[in-house]
Design an enzyme around this catalytic site. Structure first.
Site, mmCIF file in Angstrom:
data_model
loop_
_atom_site.group_PDB
_atom_site.id
_atom_site.type_symbol
_atom_site.label_atom_id
_atom_site.label_comp_id
_atom_site.label_asym_id
_atom_site.label_seq_id
_atom_site.Cartn_x
_atom_site.Cartn_y
_atom_site.Cartn_z
ATOM 1 N N CYS A 145 9.737 -2.075 3.678
ATOM 2 C CA CYS A 145 9.545 -0.645 3.969
ATOM 3 C C CYS A 145 8.194 -0.399 4.646
ATOM 4 O O CYS A 145 7.138 -0.475 4.007
ATOM 5 C CB CYS A 145 9.658 0.148 2.666
ATOM 6 S SG CYS A 145 9.195 1.884 2.810
ATOM 7 N N CYS B 102 6.104 2.535 3.249
ATOM 8 C CA CYS B 102 5.529 2.178 1.947
ATOM 9 C C CYS B 102 4.167 1.510 2.125
ATOM 10 O O CYS B 102 3.228 1.756 1.362
ATOM 11 C CB CYS B 102 6.459 1.229 1.191
ATOM 12 S SG CYS B 102 8.077 1.906 0.780
#
Length: 311
Positions: free
Chosen positions: A70, A73
């Site tokens: 991700c 993230c």
């Protein structure tokens, strides 16, 4: 700014299956063995999450649901870690790799990541989804500490040295005197005193963003204190053009996490009032926009509707 409301995730997140899981399960790294923690940033797993829940009775716990693949993230996580460490043990950050911990991902209903949720005394409250700028992270953390204080969660984690095991309390960043005065007032439930302290801080520095955020939050808490939702809704239904009656329900909706409902109610009221009676509604909308944050899509949509009603 994202809203912080203990009621907003009620029924949406089920952590009951994780509360009593034995901490000694295979592969489980203990968060704390009942003594000092060695870091305010920990890796939370399906196996050790019961310990995280217990720690949320001492300090608010921020849960960062992420994954290695991700990209957003990797932008958000370092910011959250930085802000957590600056708070010197007043908040614990629990990082959850959703790929490695499917039960936690399912319990939090993590349909998209990064997803950040807080725990206060074992109860989940929303923070934000997706990568957000550092200032918004700071604003939401400030709200989290206020709500935690309102719910009696005001501890500081005892810290220990990872190698020697000797307890060493971290030095907390010193709050400006008026901010400290406001926090103390919030902890004892005296919202009027907290408002006064924040107003003084803003008189000294009108650009004090933490004071602006804190003032907006504590004003909302002060307004909803003592209000009964059912009574407020009945009064608003009986008097659809009564500004104060509509304000009461909008405040309760916002405090409960129903942001779109709050904005929609006030925008409907604005559209129905004569032009010379609209100013207070516009001012309240602008105040609530500030609580949620200018970049929030709900605020953007509400601002656009307000603009169309003005022009």
């Amino acid at each position: 700014m994202s809203e912080i409301s203990p009621a907003a995730l009620r029924g949406a997140v089920d952590l009951s299956s994780l509360r009593n899981r034995p901490s000694g399960a295979a592969g489980a790294a203990p968060v704390s063995a009942g003594g000092p923690v060695t870091d305010v940033v920990v890796d939370a797993t399906d196996e050790n999450f019961g310990q995280v829940l217990e720690l949320s009775r001492t300090v608010p716990v921020v849960v960062d649901l992420w994954a290695e693949w991700c990209g957003p993230c990797k932008q958000l996580s370092p910011i959250i870690e930085k802000v957590t460490r600056e708070l010197g043990g007043r908040v614990l950050l629990a990082k959850v790799d959703v790929d490695a911990n499917p039960q936690l991902a399912q319990s939090f209903r993590a349909q998209s990541i990064p997803m950040v949720v807080a725990l206060i005394a074992g109860q989940p409250v929303p923070m934000f989804t997706g990568a957000v700028p550092e200032q918004q992270v700071r604003d939401v953390f400030a709200q989290l500490l206020q709500v935690a204080a309102q719910n009696g969660v005001t501890g500081t984690l005892p810290m220990g040295d990872a190698e020697s095991g000797d307890a060493a309390a971290p030095a907390e960043p010193e709050l400006p005197p008026l901010h400290a005065e406001a926090y103390a007032a919030i902890e004892r439930g005296d919202y009027r005193a907290a408002i006064t302290a924040y107003e003084k801080a803003l008189a000294e520095n009108p650009r004090d963003e933490e004071a602006i955020a804190g003032l907006g939050q504590v004003r909302l808490l002060d307004r909803v204190q003592g209000l009964d939702l059912q009574q407020a809704r009945a009064a608003a239904a009986d008097a659809p053009l009564d500004v104060q009656a509509q304000f009461n329900v909008a405040d309760l909706d916002l405090a409960g996490g129903h942001v779109d409902d709050a904005f929609g109610r006030l925008l409907d009221l604005f559209s129905q009032l004569p032009s010379d009676e609209r100013a207070p509604v516009r001012e309240r909308l602008v105040e609530l926009f500030g609580l949620i944050g200018a970049g929030d899509p709900r605020v953007v949509a509400a601002r656009n509707r307000l603009s169309s009603l003005l022009f």
